[in-house]
Design a protein around this motif. Sequence first.
Motif, PDB file in Angstrom:
ATOM      1  N   LYS A 115       0.832  -1.204   0.000  1.00  0.00           N
ATOM      2  CA  LYS A 115       0.000   0.000   0.000  1.00  0.00           C
ATOM      3  C   LYS A 115       0.866   1.253   0.000  1.00  0.00           C
ATOM      4  CE  LYS A 115      -3.685   2.497   0.212  1.00  0.00           C
ATOM      5  NZ  LYS A 115      -4.552   2.627  -0.980  1.00  0.00           N
ATOM      6  N   ALA A 116       1.947   1.252   0.782  1.00  0.00           N
ATOM      7  CA  ALA A 116       2.837   2.411   0.831  1.00  0.00           C
ATOM      8  C   ALA A 116       3.460   2.683  -0.541  1.00  0.00           C
ATOM      9  CB  ALA A 116       3.923   2.194   1.875  1.00  0.00           C
ATOM     10  N   LYS A 117       3.876   1.629  -1.237  1.00  0.00           N
ATOM     11  CA  LYS A 117       4.455   1.800  -2.567  1.00  0.00           C
ATOM     12  C   LYS A 117       3.410   2.306  -3.556  1.00  0.00           C
ATOM     13  CE  LYS A 117       8.219  -1.567  -2.246  1.00  0.00           C
ATOM     14  NZ  LYS A 117       8.759  -2.851  -2.750  1.00  0.00           N
ATOM     15  N   ALA A 118       2.172   1.837  -3.404  1.00  0.00           N
ATOM     16  CA  ALA A 118       1.115   2.270  -4.320  1.00  0.00           C
ATOM     17  C   ALA A 118       0.854   3.764  -4.200  1.00  0.00           C
ATOM     18  CB  ALA A 118      -0.166   1.488  -4.039  1.00  0.00           C
ATOM     19  N   LEU A 119       1.089   4.317  -3.011  1.00  0.00           N
ATOM     20  CA  LEU A 119       0.860   5.744  -2.821  1.00  0.00           C
ATOM     21  C   LEU A 119       1.806   6.606  -3.653  1.00  0.00           C
ATOM     22  CD1 LEU A 119       0.284   5.839   1.050  1.00  0.00           C
ATOM     23  CD2 LEU A 119      -1.444   6.099  -0.736  1.00  0.00           C
ATOM     24  N   SER A 120       2.871   6.029  -4.160  1.00  0.00           N
ATOM     25  CA  SER A 120       3.805   6.777  -4.997  1.00  0.00           C
ATOM     26  C   SER A 120       3.425   6.766  -6.467  1.00  0.00           C
ATOM     27  CB  SER A 120       5.221   6.208  -4.836  1.00  0.00           C
ATOM     28  OG  SER A 120       5.307   4.907  -5.408  1.00  0.00           O
ATOM     29  N   THR A 121       2.278   6.163  -6.767  1.00  0.00           N
ATOM     30  CA  THR A 121       1.814   6.092  -8.157  1.00  0.00           C
ATOM     31  C   THR A 121       0.509   6.856  -8.317  1.00  0.00           C
ATOM     32  OG1 THR A 121       0.465   4.088  -7.870  1.00  0.00           O
ATOM     33  CG2 THR A 121       2.827   3.782  -8.291  1.00  0.00           C
ATOM     34  N   SER A 122       0.249   7.284  -9.528  1.00  0.00           N
ATOM     35  CA  SER A 122      -0.994   8.017  -9.791  1.00  0.00           C
ATOM     36  C   SER A 122      -2.213   7.151  -9.564  1.00  0.00           C
ATOM     37  CB  SER A 122      -0.986   8.552 -11.233  1.00  0.00           C
ATOM     38  OG  SER A 122       0.060   9.476 -11.416  1.00  0.00           O
ATOM     39  N   LEU A 123      -2.142   5.891  -9.985  1.00  0.00           N
ATOM     40  CA  LEU A 123      -3.293   5.008  -9.847  1.00  0.00           C
ATOM     41  C   LEU A 123      -3.490   4.544  -8.402  1.00  0.00           C
ATOM     42  CD1 LEU A 123      -2.978   2.755 -13.043  1.00  0.00           C
ATOM     43  CD2 LEU A 123      -4.615   4.600 -12.612  1.00  0.00           C
ATOM     44  N   GLY A 124      -2.406   4.436  -7.645  1.00  0.00           N
ATOM     45  CA  GLY A 124      -2.500   3.888  -6.301  1.00  0.00           C
ATOM     46  C   GLY A 124      -2.641   4.913  -5.203  1.00  0.00           C
ATOM     47  N   TYR A 125      -2.492   6.205  -5.548  1.00  0.00           N
ATOM     48  CA  TYR A 125      -2.560   7.232  -4.514  1.00  0.00           C
ATOM     49  C   TYR A 125      -3.980   7.426  -4.006  1.00  0.00           C
ATOM     50  CZ  TYR A 125      -2.495  11.602  -2.007  1.00  0.00           C
ATOM     51  OH  TYR A 125      -2.654  12.552  -1.037  1.00  0.00           O
ATOM     52  N   THR A 126      -4.099   7.585  -2.679  1.00  0.00           N
ATOM     53  CA  THR A 126      -5.388   7.946  -2.061  1.00  0.00           C
ATOM     54  C   THR A 126      -5.132   9.022  -1.013  1.00  0.00           C
ATOM     55  OG1 THR A 126      -5.137   6.160  -0.432  1.00  0.00           O
ATOM     56  CG2 THR A 126      -6.452   5.673  -2.401  1.00  0.00           C
ATOM     57  N   GLY A 127      -6.087   9.907  -0.867  1.00  0.00           N
ATOM     58  CA  GLY A 127      -5.987  10.973   0.126  1.00  0.00           C
ATOM     59  C   GLY A 127      -6.862  10.664   1.320  1.00  0.00           C
ATOM     60  N   TYR A 128      -7.682  11.637   1.704  1.00  0.00           N
ATOM     61  CA  TYR A 128      -8.578  11.412   2.837  1.00  0.00           C
ATOM     62  C   TYR A 128      -9.476  10.214   2.574  1.00  0.00           C
ATOM     63  CZ  TYR A 128      -7.462  16.098   4.615  1.00  0.00           C
ATOM     64  OH  TYR A 128      -6.828  17.200   5.098  1.00  0.00           O
ATOM     65  N   GLY A 129      -9.711   9.464   3.633  1.00  0.00           N
ATOM     66  CA  GLY A 129     -10.628   8.336   3.526  1.00  0.00           C
ATOM     67  C   GLY A 129     -11.935   8.634   4.235  1.00  0.00           C
ATOM     68  N   PHE A 130     -12.857   7.711   4.153  1.00  0.00           N
ATOM     69  CA  PHE A 130     -14.133   7.801   4.849  1.00  0.00           C
ATOM     70  C   PHE A 130     -13.844   7.646   6.346  1.00  0.00           C
ATOM     71  CE2 PHE A 130     -18.391   5.586   5.712  1.00  0.00           C
ATOM     72  CZ  PHE A 130     -19.053   6.790   5.835  1.00  0.00           C
ATOM     73  N   GLU A 131     -14.310   8.596   7.180  1.00  0.00           N
ATOM     74  CA  GLU A 131     -13.935   8.608   8.601  1.00  0.00           C
ATOM     75  C   GLU A 131     -14.190   7.285   9.324  1.00  0.00           C
ATOM     76  OE1 GLU A 131     -15.646  11.070   7.205  1.00  0.00           O
ATOM     77  OE2 GLU A 131     -14.497  12.926   7.508  1.00  0.00           O
ATOM     78  N   PRO A 132     -15.305   6.586   9.097  1.00  0.00           N
ATOM     79  CA  PRO A 132     -15.497   5.318   9.812  1.00  0.00           C
ATOM     80  C   PRO A 132     -14.574   4.184   9.364  1.00  0.00           C
ATOM     81  CG  PRO A 132     -17.595   6.255   9.134  1.00  0.00           C
ATOM     82  CD  PRO A 132     -16.535   7.018   8.413  1.00  0.00           C
ATOM     83  N   GLY A 133     -13.822   4.381   8.272  1.00  0.00           N
ATOM     84  CA  GLY A 133     -12.890   3.355   7.832  1.00  0.00           C
ATOM     85  C   GLY A 133     -13.303   2.698   6.534  1.00  0.00           C
ATOM     86  N   ALA A 159     -16.567  12.315  12.416  1.00  0.00           N
ATOM     87  CA  ALA A 159     -16.395  13.221  11.279  1.00  0.00           C
ATOM     88  C   ALA A 159     -15.765  14.539  11.716  1.00  0.00           C
ATOM     89  CB  ALA A 159     -17.747  13.480  10.614  1.00  0.00           C
ATOM     90  N   THR A 160     -16.060  14.970  12.928  1.00  0.00           N
ATOM     91  CA  THR A 160     -15.563  16.260  13.413  1.00  0.00           C
ATOM     92  C   THR A 160     -14.152  16.157  13.983  1.00  0.00           C
ATOM     93  OG1 THR A 160     -17.823  16.965  13.942  1.00  0.00           O
ATOM     94  CG2 THR A 160     -16.024  18.168  15.002  1.00  0.00           C
ATOM     95  N   CYS A 161     -13.875  15.086  14.742  1.00  0.00           N
ATOM     96  CA  CYS A 161     -12.634  14.999  15.515  1.00  0.00           C
ATOM     97  C   CYS A 161     -11.591  14.058  14.937  1.00  0.00           C
ATOM     98  CB  CYS A 161     -12.950  14.542  16.941  1.00  0.00           C
ATOM     99  SG  CYS A 161     -14.106  15.603  17.812  1.00  0.00           S
ATOM    100  N   PHE A 162     -11.900  13.417  13.828  1.00  0.00           N
ATOM    101  CA  PHE A 162     -11.008  12.380  13.321  1.00  0.00           C
ATOM    102  C   PHE A 162     -11.020  12.397  11.809  1.00  0.00           C
ATOM    103  CE2 PHE A 162     -10.253   7.669  12.601  1.00  0.00           C
ATOM    104  CZ  PHE A 162      -8.903   7.720  12.921  1.00  0.00           C
ATOM    105  N   GLY A 163      -9.848  12.273  11.198  1.00  0.00           N
ATOM    106  CA  GLY A 163      -9.751  12.288   9.740  1.00  0.00           C
ATOM    107  C   GLY A 163      -9.670  10.928   9.106  1.00  0.00           C
ATOM    108  N   GLY A 164      -9.914   9.879   9.902  1.00  0.00           N
ATOM    109  CA  GLY A 164      -9.826   8.521   9.368  1.00  0.00           C
ATOM    110  C   GLY A 164      -8.478   7.892   9.679  1.00  0.00           C
ATOM    111  N   SER A 175      -5.047   5.740   9.144  1.00  0.00           N
ATOM    112  CA  SER A 175      -4.079   5.668   8.050  1.00  0.00           C
ATOM    113  C   SER A 175      -4.471   4.597   7.045  1.00  0.00           C
ATOM    114  CB  SER A 175      -2.696   5.352   8.632  1.00  0.00           C
ATOM    115  OG  SER A 175      -1.856   4.789   7.662  1.00  0.00           O
ATOM    116  N   ASN A 176      -4.418   4.943   5.761  1.00  0.00           N
ATOM    117  CA  ASN A 176      -4.764   3.940   4.753  1.00  0.00           C
ATOM    118  C   ASN A 176      -3.735   2.807   4.719  1.00  0.00           C
ATOM    119  OD1 ASN A 176      -2.773   5.550   3.580  1.00  0.00           O
ATOM    120  ND2 ASN A 176      -4.201   6.543   2.164  1.00  0.00           N
TER     121      ASN A 176
END
Length: 428
Positions: free
Chosen positions: A71-89, A295-300, A302-303
Amino acid sequence: MAERERAEGPATQVPRNTNLRKLHAGYLFPEINRRREAHLLKSPQAKLINLGPGDTTEPIPPVICAAMELKAKALSTSLGYTGYGFEPGLLSLRSAIAHKLYSSLDIKPTEIFVSDGAKCDIARLQLLFGPKVSVAVQDPCFPVYVDTSVIVGQTGGFLDHLHQYNNVAYMRCTPENSFFPDLSLIPRTDIIFFCSPSNPTGVAASKTQLERLVGFAKANGSIIVYDSAYAMYISDGSPKSIYEIPGAREVAVEISSFSKCAGFAGVRLGWTIVPEDLRYSDGSPVIDDCRRIMATCFGGASNIAQAGGIACLSMEGLIAMHEVMAFYKENAQILLKTFISLGFKAYGGADAPYVWVKFEGRTSWDAFSEVLENVNVVTAPGSGFGPAGEGFLRVSAFAHREDIIEVSNRLKAFYTSSVNQGTQAFGI
């Protein structure tokens, strides 16, 4: 006044949170570390072994690390990158938790909130419940339950003569009552914090005991905050979830964690279950407020950590986790047998990675100092977990095997020598 301002710096006009003033001394583990460092300054050549904090020591299984690496390696690619996630996971992780850990208990993935650990969830639940609720805690218990209650404003001041806070119901759990409170002596409270297997005693509650707890909560209209962080260690048939008890969905929230079963103490990943059936006195669902708090106190979470959580719940991951837990339980058995062989009364060590040891005729901090100074082993004083912990030490089994064997040998050498010389050993 001018001299004071120069010495301490100018003051702002912002008042201090008065609830923080109520906190009695420092948090337990920083105080343990302070005394540990003081001992090392006095005895710099000491080879200390730290069995104080419940901090894992064995490597995360490769099958789990491989998933996080991918997953960490995928974050270095355009297709594998993800930003904020859904707060509940991630739904895939929430589904895996529901199906692999709660398969027969009718827990829905949408009732699961993935987080950065159970300790953080306890604090967010305190925000959810607010300052006006009354609370009960096991005594002894994990200090975070009480300290967060103080910070939020649910308690009165600290009562020095009782070594406890006003407006908190302490549910005494000792060897005399098989570490389960006499509920007939407990006043009605809004929130009941309960941990099984217990941290610090290492004892798991039976089904019969938890049935009494759920019945008590239903009769009083209370909500149980059930901490099952060590549930995967249970092997004696005791319930691993409060939801194994009929009616618990109507009165209980459950929190848990990957920290102690998968070695995620530093990775940080846990979850909280809030059933749709759980409602406030006005009939509104607790889960709705939980969604808002997250949703208010947590950003989700780590992916990368969530990718590891999914791997934990694969067939290979589950096998690997159980192998690591079996290792820690073997450590606990070595410690338990050592203390018992030396004449101490010791508990736990079977369904949790902790051994709870009684030191007759000593306060917990005196016992802590004795073991630190004579055996060069750091433990955790039982009084730091509540007034009923006075006279006990919690000894963690989270350590390398060679360290556990060394601790066993040191304990035998010191206490056997003490007896032979006519000196009264703590447990004898």
